[in-house]
Design a protein around this motif. Structure first.
Motif, PDB file in Angstrom:
ATOM      1  N   PHE A  86     -14.100   2.467   0.640  1.00 24.48           N
ATOM      2  CA  PHE A  86     -12.901   1.671   0.875  1.00 24.48           C
ATOM      3  C   PHE A  86     -11.606   2.385   0.484  1.00 24.48           C
ATOM      4  O   PHE A  86     -10.804   2.706   1.359  1.00 24.48           O
ATOM      5  CB  PHE A  86     -13.009   0.286   0.222  1.00 24.48           C
ATOM      6  CG  PHE A  86     -11.774  -0.539   0.447  1.00 24.48           C
ATOM      7  CD1 PHE A  86     -11.395  -0.918   1.732  1.00 24.48           C
ATOM      8  CD2 PHE A  86     -10.969  -0.914  -0.602  1.00 24.48           C
ATOM      9  CE1 PHE A  86     -10.243  -1.655   1.952  1.00 24.48           C
ATOM     10  CE2 PHE A  86      -9.815  -1.651  -0.397  1.00 24.48           C
ATOM     11  CZ  PHE A  86      -9.450  -2.023   0.888  1.00 24.48           C
ATOM     12  N   PRO A  87     -11.366   2.665  -0.807  1.00 25.92           N
ATOM     13  CA  PRO A  87     -10.067   3.273  -1.110  1.00 25.92           C
ATOM     14  C   PRO A  87      -9.871   4.637  -0.451  1.00 25.92           C
ATOM     15  O   PRO A  87      -8.801   4.916   0.097  1.00 25.92           O
ATOM     16  CB  PRO A  87     -10.047   3.405  -2.632  1.00 25.92           C
ATOM     17  CG  PRO A  87     -11.216   2.680  -3.150  1.00 25.92           C
ATOM     18  CD  PRO A  87     -12.137   2.411  -2.011  1.00 25.92           C
ATOM     19  N   PHE A  88     -10.895   5.478  -0.497  1.00 20.68           N
ATOM     20  CA  PHE A  88     -10.714   6.848  -0.018  1.00 20.68           C
ATOM     21  C   PHE A  88     -11.101   7.027   1.444  1.00 20.68           C
ATOM     22  O   PHE A  88     -10.418   7.727   2.188  1.00 20.68           O
ATOM     23  CB  PHE A  88     -11.447   7.831  -0.941  1.00 20.68           C
ATOM     24  CG  PHE A  88     -10.840   7.873  -2.304  1.00 20.68           C
ATOM     25  CD1 PHE A  88      -9.704   8.620  -2.535  1.00 20.68           C
ATOM     26  CD2 PHE A  88     -11.352   7.109  -3.344  1.00 20.68           C
ATOM     27  CE1 PHE A  88      -9.089   8.628  -3.785  1.00 20.68           C
ATOM     28  CE2 PHE A  88     -10.752   7.108  -4.594  1.00 20.68           C
ATOM     29  CZ  PHE A  88      -9.621   7.867  -4.815  1.00 20.68           C
ATOM     30  N   GLY A  89     -12.178   6.418   1.876  1.00 19.92           N
ATOM     31  CA  GLY A  89     -12.604   6.555   3.268  1.00 19.92           C
ATOM     32  C   GLY A  89     -11.766   5.755   4.237  1.00 19.92           C
ATOM     33  O   GLY A  89     -11.550   6.175   5.376  1.00 19.92           O
ATOM     34  N   ASP A  90     -11.273   4.585   3.788  1.00 24.59           N
ATOM     35  CA  ASP A  90     -10.488   3.720   4.668  1.00 24.59           C
ATOM     36  C   ASP A  90      -8.983   3.828   4.412  1.00 24.59           C
ATOM     37  O   ASP A  90      -8.215   4.104   5.328  1.00 24.59           O
ATOM     38  CB  ASP A  90     -10.911   2.256   4.504  1.00 24.59           C
ATOM     39  CG  ASP A  90     -12.308   1.969   5.021  1.00 24.59           C
ATOM     40  OD1 ASP A  90     -12.837   2.757   5.827  1.00 24.59           O
ATOM     41  OD2 ASP A  90     -12.878   0.935   4.614  1.00 24.59           O
ATOM     42  N   ILE A  91      -8.545   3.595   3.182  1.00 26.09           N
ATOM     43  CA  ILE A  91      -7.113   3.476   2.899  1.00 26.09           C
ATOM     44  C   ILE A  91      -6.430   4.839   2.788  1.00 26.09           C
ATOM     45  O   ILE A  91      -5.454   5.111   3.498  1.00 26.09           O
ATOM     46  CB  ILE A  91      -6.869   2.641   1.627  1.00 26.09           C
ATOM     47  CG1 ILE A  91      -7.486   1.242   1.780  1.00 26.09           C
ATOM     48  CG2 ILE A  91      -5.379   2.574   1.297  1.00 26.09           C
ATOM     49  CD1 ILE A  91      -6.949   0.422   2.933  1.00 26.09           C
ATOM     50  N   TYR A  92      -6.904   5.702   1.914  1.00 29.28           N
ATOM     51  CA  TYR A  92      -6.257   7.010   1.751  1.00 29.28           C
ATOM     52  C   TYR A  92      -6.320   7.849   3.024  1.00 29.28           C
ATOM     53  O   TYR A  92      -5.502   8.737   3.219  1.00 29.28           O
ATOM     54  CB  TYR A  92      -6.899   7.798   0.600  1.00 29.28           C
ATOM     55  CG  TYR A  92      -6.257   7.561  -0.743  1.00 29.28           C
ATOM     56  CD1 TYR A  92      -5.254   8.402  -1.211  1.00 29.28           C
ATOM     57  CD2 TYR A  92      -6.647   6.507  -1.553  1.00 29.28           C
ATOM     58  CE1 TYR A  92      -4.665   8.201  -2.443  1.00 29.28           C
ATOM     59  CE2 TYR A  92      -6.062   6.290  -2.785  1.00 29.28           C
ATOM     60  CZ  TYR A  92      -5.075   7.134  -3.230  1.00 29.28           C
ATOM     61  OH  TYR A  92      -4.488   6.931  -4.452  1.00 29.28           O
ATOM     62  N   ASP A 132       2.774  10.656  -0.829  1.00 27.73           N
ATOM     63  CA  ASP A 132       3.398   9.334  -0.867  1.00 27.73           C
ATOM     64  C   ASP A 132       2.433   8.279  -1.400  1.00 27.73           C
ATOM     65  O   ASP A 132       2.828   7.384  -2.150  1.00 27.73           O
ATOM     66  CB  ASP A 132       3.876   8.931   0.523  1.00 27.73           C
ATOM     67  CG  ASP A 132       5.043   9.772   1.016  1.00 27.73           C
ATOM     68  OD1 ASP A 132       5.714  10.422   0.194  1.00 27.73           O
ATOM     69  OD2 ASP A 132       5.269   9.777   2.244  1.00 27.73           O
ATOM     70  N   ARG A 133       1.179   8.384  -1.027  1.00 29.29           N
ATOM     71  CA  ARG A 133       0.191   7.422  -1.514  1.00 29.29           C
ATOM     72  C   ARG A 133       0.016   7.539  -3.028  1.00 29.29           C
ATOM     73  O   ARG A 133      -0.163   6.533  -3.725  1.00 29.29           O
ATOM     74  CB  ARG A 133      -1.149   7.611  -0.800  1.00 29.29           C
ATOM     75  CG  ARG A 133      -1.083   7.170   0.655  1.00 29.29           C
ATOM     76  CD  ARG A 133      -2.432   7.256   1.344  1.00 29.29           C
ATOM     77  NE  ARG A 133      -2.279   7.040   2.771  1.00 29.29           N
ATOM     78  CZ  ARG A 133      -2.152   5.857   3.350  1.00 29.29           C
ATOM     79  NH1 ARG A 133      -2.161   4.771   2.623  1.00 29.29           N
ATOM     80  NH2 ARG A 133      -2.012   5.753   4.654  1.00 29.29           N
ATOM     81  N   GLU A 134       0.077   8.750  -3.545  1.00 32.30           N
ATOM     82  CA  GLU A 134      -0.041   8.913  -4.999  1.00 32.30           C
ATOM     83  C   GLU A 134       1.204   8.399  -5.724  1.00 32.30           C
ATOM     84  O   GLU A 134       1.085   7.856  -6.821  1.00 32.30           O
ATOM     85  CB  GLU A 134      -0.354  10.360  -5.380  1.00 32.30           C
ATOM     86  CG  GLU A 134      -1.794  10.742  -5.112  1.00 32.30           C
ATOM     87  CD  GLU A 134      -2.821   9.854  -5.805  1.00 32.30           C
ATOM     88  OE1 GLU A 134      -2.585   9.350  -6.932  1.00 32.30           O
ATOM     89  OE2 GLU A 134      -3.888   9.636  -5.210  1.00 32.30           O
ATOM     90  N   ILE A 135       2.374   8.525  -5.133  1.00 29.86           N
ATOM     91  CA  ILE A 135       3.576   7.931  -5.734  1.00 29.86           C
ATOM     92  C   ILE A 135       3.367   6.423  -5.892  1.00 29.86           C
ATOM     93  O   ILE A 135       3.605   5.853  -6.959  1.00 29.86           O
ATOM     94  CB  ILE A 135       4.834   8.231  -4.892  1.00 29.86           C
ATOM     95  CG1 ILE A 135       5.205   9.708  -5.001  1.00 29.86           C
ATOM     96  CG2 ILE A 135       6.007   7.342  -5.329  1.00 29.86           C
ATOM     97  CD1 ILE A 135       6.293  10.151  -4.025  1.00 29.86           C
ATOM     98  N   ALA A 136       2.917   5.770  -4.820  1.00 28.21           N
ATOM     99  CA  ALA A 136       2.681   4.328  -4.867  1.00 28.21           C
ATOM    100  C   ALA A 136       1.601   3.974  -5.882  1.00 28.21           C
ATOM    101  O   ALA A 136       1.724   2.990  -6.629  1.00 28.21           O
ATOM    102  CB  ALA A 136       2.303   3.819  -3.478  1.00 28.21           C
ATOM    103  N   THR A 137       0.549   4.758  -5.930  1.00 35.02           N
ATOM    104  CA  THR A 137      -0.564   4.474  -6.831  1.00 35.02           C
ATOM    105  C   THR A 137      -0.154   4.644  -8.285  1.00 35.02           C
ATOM    106  O   THR A 137      -0.471   3.796  -9.133  1.00 35.02           O
ATOM    107  CB  THR A 137      -1.766   5.379  -6.496  1.00 35.02           C
ATOM    108  OG1 THR A 137      -2.120   5.169  -5.128  1.00 35.02           O
ATOM    109  CG2 THR A 137      -2.959   5.084  -7.387  1.00 35.02           C
ATOM    110  N   ILE A 138       0.551   5.702  -8.591  1.00 31.76           N
ATOM    111  CA  ILE A 138       1.019   5.922  -9.960  1.00 31.76           C
ATOM    112  C   ILE A 138       1.928   4.774 -10.391  1.00 31.76           C
ATOM    113  O   ILE A 138       1.792   4.238 -11.494  1.00 31.76           O
ATOM    114  CB  ILE A 138       1.729   7.288 -10.084  1.00 31.76           C
ATOM    115  CG1 ILE A 138       0.706   8.426  -9.955  1.00 31.76           C
ATOM    116  CG2 ILE A 138       2.498   7.393 -11.403  1.00 31.76           C
ATOM    117  CD1 ILE A 138       1.324   9.807  -9.734  1.00 31.76           C
ATOM    118  N   ALA A 139       2.838   4.381  -9.526  1.00 31.18           N
ATOM    119  CA  ALA A 139       3.749   3.283  -9.853  1.00 31.18           C
ATOM    120  C   ALA A 139       2.966   1.981 -10.086  1.00 31.18           C
ATOM    121  O   ALA A 139       3.219   1.263 -11.062  1.00 31.18           O
ATOM    122  CB  ALA A 139       4.782   3.107  -8.739  1.00 31.18           C
ATOM    123  N   ALA A 140       2.031   1.680  -9.201  1.00 25.33           N
ATOM    124  CA  ALA A 140       1.272   0.433  -9.326  1.00 25.33           C
ATOM    125  C   ALA A 140       0.427   0.414 -10.596  1.00 25.33           C
ATOM    126  O   ALA A 140       0.397  -0.592 -11.316  1.00 25.33           O
ATOM    127  CB  ALA A 140       0.394   0.232  -8.095  1.00 25.33           C
TER     128      ALA A 140
END
Length: 135
Positions: A48-54, A63-71
């Motif tokens: 799910f997180p890596f196969g679908d979303i990332y 950009d995804r890591e910016i969002a993840t770090i912030a969250a």
């Protein structure tokens, strides 16, 4: 990573490839730590997180890591995961200064305790990297 997307690749395979590219050793350690208690959950993490979303188009891994770090910093309860993703941010091209700024920004939206905890977690990762550790 999305440019070489193989339509014959399963979610699991795509997730395994994404996790290796993003989190490297730290991600693999998380997966291995689940083997004795919840191996199916490890599969879910791959799929799910890596196969679908990332693996979706639309945002870069950076950009995804910016969002993840912030969250994760805003949650204030996910220090181990935040450390993994601070290291992942470095892996996908974020600088220490950029990560520090992301975490400082969290003081505005999540409060000073969340920002402080995030900064201290990042400091540990940066120190481990400087000392040759996996972070």
């Amino acid at each position: 990573m999305r440019a070489d997307h193989d339509p014959g690749e399963t979610r699991l395979q795509r997730g395994q490839r994404a996790l290796a590219a993003i989190d490297g050793e730290a991600g693999q350690k998380v997966i291995e730590s689940l083997a004795g208690i919840a191996p199916d959950f490890a599969t879910y993490l791959f799929e799910f997180p890596f196969g679908d979303i990332y693996s979706r188009p639309g945002l870069s891994l950076r950009d995804r890591e910016i969002a993840t770090i912030a969250a994760l910093a805003a949650l204030g309860t996910a220090q181990p995961q935040l450390k993994v993703h601070v290291a992942a941010g470095l892996n996908v091209g974020l600088s220490q200064d950029e990560i520090t700024e992301i975490l400082m920004q969290m003081a505005v939206y999540a409060g000073f305790p969340a920002a402080l905890n995030g900064l201290f977690a990042a400091q540990e990762v940066f120190a481990a990297r400087a000392g040759g550790g996996a972070g």
